[in-house]
Motif scaffolding. Structure first.
Motif, PDB file in Angstrom:
ATOM      1  N   UNK A  77       0.932  -1.167  -0.218  1.00  0.00           N
ATOM      2  CA  UNK A  77      -0.165  -0.044   0.019  1.00  0.00           C
ATOM      3  C   UNK A  77       0.914   1.176  -0.121  1.00  0.00           C
ATOM      4  N   UNK A  78       0.834   1.937  -1.155  1.00  0.00           N
ATOM      5  CA  UNK A  78       2.007   3.170  -1.553  1.00  0.00           C
ATOM      6  C   UNK A  78       0.968   4.303  -1.542  1.00  0.00           C
ATOM      7  N   UNK A  79       1.185   5.219  -0.529  1.00  0.00           N
ATOM      8  CA  UNK A  79       0.539   6.440  -0.572  1.00  0.00           C
ATOM      9  C   UNK A  79       1.571   7.446  -0.696  1.00  0.00           C
ATOM     10  N   UNK A  80       1.790   8.175  -1.804  1.00  0.00           N
ATOM     11  CA  UNK A  80       3.025   9.001  -1.994  1.00  0.00           C
ATOM     12  C   UNK A  80       2.418  10.495  -1.358  1.00  0.00           C
ATOM     13  N   UNK A  81       1.428  10.753  -1.232  1.00  0.00           N
ATOM     14  CA  UNK A  81       0.903  12.185  -0.486  1.00  0.00           C
ATOM     15  C   UNK A  81       1.265  12.166   0.869  1.00  0.00           C
ATOM     16  N   UNK A  82       1.019  11.086   1.271  1.00  0.00           N
ATOM     17  CA  UNK A  82       1.319  10.708   2.761  1.00  0.00           C
ATOM     18  C   UNK A  82       2.886  10.341   2.996  1.00  0.00           C
ATOM     19  N   UNK A  83       3.551  10.091   1.864  1.00  0.00           N
ATOM     20  CA  UNK A  83       4.944   9.509   2.090  1.00  0.00           C
ATOM     21  C   UNK A  83       4.999   8.487   2.859  1.00  0.00           C
ATOM     22  N   UNK A  84       4.046   7.261   2.668  1.00  0.00           N
ATOM     23  CA  UNK A  84       4.047   5.983   3.405  1.00  0.00           C
ATOM     24  C   UNK A  84       4.002   4.748   2.512  1.00  0.00           C
ATOM     25  N   UNK A  85       4.549   3.713   2.886  1.00  0.00           N
ATOM     26  CA  UNK A  85       4.457   2.437   2.273  1.00  0.00           C
ATOM     27  C   UNK A  85       4.283   1.370   3.324  1.00  0.00           C
ATOM     28  N   UNK A  86       3.341   0.605   2.869  1.00  0.00           N
ATOM     29  CA  UNK A  86       3.191  -0.637   4.033  1.00  0.00           C
ATOM     30  C   UNK A  86       3.186  -1.919   3.210  1.00  0.00           C
ATOM     31  N   UNK A  87       3.924  -2.946   3.453  1.00  0.00           N
ATOM     32  CA  UNK A  87       4.387  -4.302   3.012  1.00  0.00           C
ATOM     33  C   UNK A  87       3.732  -5.087   3.762  1.00  0.00           C
ATOM     34  N   UNK A  88       2.945  -6.091   3.218  1.00  0.00           N
ATOM     35  CA  UNK A  88       2.251  -7.271   4.069  1.00  0.00           C
ATOM     36  C   UNK A  88       1.560  -8.197   3.130  1.00  0.00           C
ATOM     37  N   UNK A  89       1.006  -9.098   3.834  1.00  0.00           N
ATOM     38  CA  UNK A  89       0.383 -10.237   2.884  1.00  0.00           C
ATOM     39  C   UNK A  89       1.172 -11.302   2.381  1.00  0.00           C
ATOM     40  N   UNK A  90       1.006 -12.229   1.332  1.00  0.00           N
ATOM     41  CA  UNK A  90       1.596 -13.228   0.734  1.00  0.00           C
ATOM     42  C   UNK A  90       0.816 -13.417  -0.636  1.00  0.00           C
ATOM     43  N   UNK A  91       1.597 -14.324  -1.271  1.00  0.00           N
ATOM     44  CA  UNK A  91       1.063 -14.748  -2.666  1.00  0.00           C
ATOM     45  C   UNK A  91       0.700 -16.044  -2.581  1.00  0.00           C
ATOM     46  N   UNK A  92      -0.316 -16.506  -3.014  1.00  0.00           N
ATOM     47  CA  UNK A  92      -0.980 -17.803  -3.161  1.00  0.00           C
ATOM     48  C   UNK A  92       0.103 -18.810  -3.825  1.00  0.00           C
ATOM     49  N   UNK A  98       9.917 -12.401   2.169  1.00  0.00           N
ATOM     50  CA  UNK A  98      10.545 -11.510   3.553  1.00  0.00           C
ATOM     51  C   UNK A  98      10.300 -10.158   3.332  1.00  0.00           C
ATOM     52  N   UNK A  99       9.489  -9.695   3.936  1.00  0.00           N
ATOM     53  CA  UNK A  99       8.884  -8.251   3.902  1.00  0.00           C
ATOM     54  C   UNK A  99       9.950  -7.269   4.509  1.00  0.00           C
ATOM     55  N   UNK A 100      10.610  -8.014   5.308  1.00  0.00           N
ATOM     56  CA  UNK A 100      11.797  -7.189   6.231  1.00  0.00           C
ATOM     57  C   UNK A 100      12.762  -6.763   4.910  1.00  0.00           C
ATOM     58  N   UNK A 101      12.980  -7.778   4.309  1.00  0.00           N
ATOM     59  CA  UNK A 101      14.045  -7.541   3.000  1.00  0.00           C
ATOM     60  C   UNK A 101      13.433  -6.660   1.940  1.00  0.00           C
ATOM     61  N   UNK A 102      12.085  -6.717   1.597  1.00  0.00           N
ATOM     62  CA  UNK A 102      11.338  -5.825   0.913  1.00  0.00           C
ATOM     63  C   UNK A 102      11.743  -4.317   1.318  1.00  0.00           C
ATOM     64  N   UNK A 103      11.379  -4.138   2.786  1.00  0.00           N
ATOM     65  CA  UNK A 103      11.310  -2.900   3.588  1.00  0.00           C
ATOM     66  C   UNK A 103      12.858  -2.174   3.292  1.00  0.00           C
ATOM     67  N   UNK A 104      13.846  -2.992   3.455  1.00  0.00           N
ATOM     68  CA  UNK A 104      15.169  -2.631   3.217  1.00  0.00           C
ATOM     69  C   UNK A 104      15.438  -2.016   1.899  1.00  0.00           C
ATOM     70  N   UNK A 113      10.093   9.314   5.850  1.00  0.00           N
ATOM     71  CA  UNK A 113      10.601   9.245   7.064  1.00  0.00           C
ATOM     72  C   UNK A 113      10.342   7.589   7.378  1.00  0.00           C
ATOM     73  N   UNK A 114      11.501   7.261   8.015  1.00  0.00           N
ATOM     74  CA  UNK A 114      11.866   5.741   8.238  1.00  0.00           C
ATOM     75  C   UNK A 114      10.591   5.311   8.795  1.00  0.00           C
ATOM     76  N   UNK A 115       9.701   5.831   9.973  1.00  0.00           N
ATOM     77  CA  UNK A 115       8.895   5.332  10.288  1.00  0.00           C
ATOM     78  C   UNK A 115       7.440   4.986   9.375  1.00  0.00           C
ATOM     79  N   UNK A 116       7.467   5.866   8.102  1.00  0.00           N
ATOM     80  CA  UNK A 116       6.640   5.424   7.367  1.00  0.00           C
ATOM     81  C   UNK A 116       6.607   4.344   6.403  1.00  0.00           C
TER      82      UNK A 116
END
Length: 124
Positions: A77-92, A98-104, A113-116
């Motif tokens: 979920x990428x919200x450019x205006x709010x400068x936020x990205x959330x990585x979650x879920x799975x692929x069937x 590894x969402x942690x690696x994707x986050x990196x 901002x890192x918290x976003x």
């Protein structure tokens, strides 16, 4: 392999993504090879299935002589205006990335901002 972007995702919206490991074999003087590896992510709103993304991007890897493996997927979920990205879920089809690696990787591309830039193993 250096010419391949680490992160290519849509700039806004909720969409599927995959984590891919690229491999390039470097020849040593003794004939043994040293393998260079690189993780990348690709995510696009047009993709109905995670496999659609791999089908679209893999011909470029073939052209470059790289081998590749999809290590899983999820959603972004990428919200450019709010400068936020959330990585979650799975692929069937590919399992959970590894969402942690994707986050990196995402943190290296986006100067949010890192918290976003967050991730979670829950949700679909």
């Amino acid at each position: 392999m250096d010419s391949v972007n680490d992160v290519m995702i849509d700039e806004d919206g909720v969409f599927k993504y995959i984590l891919i490991e690229l491999c390039e074999k470097k020849r040593g003087g003794s004939g043994s090879g040293e393998q260079r590896k690189k993780l990348i992510i690709r995510g696009f709103e047009w993709a109905e299935f995670h496999a659609d993304i791999l089908d679209r991007v893999s011909p470029k890897f073939d052209q470059l002589g790289l081998t590749y493996e999809c290590l899983g997927g999820g959603r972004i979920r990428h919200d450019k205006q709010q400068q936020s990205i959330h990585i979650y879920g799975y692929s069937v089809g590919f399992g959970q990335a590894d969402h942690g690696k994707a986050q990196e990787l995402v943190c290296l591309k986006y100067d949010y901002p890192e918290a976003n830039i967050t991730w979670s193993n829950s949700g679909y």
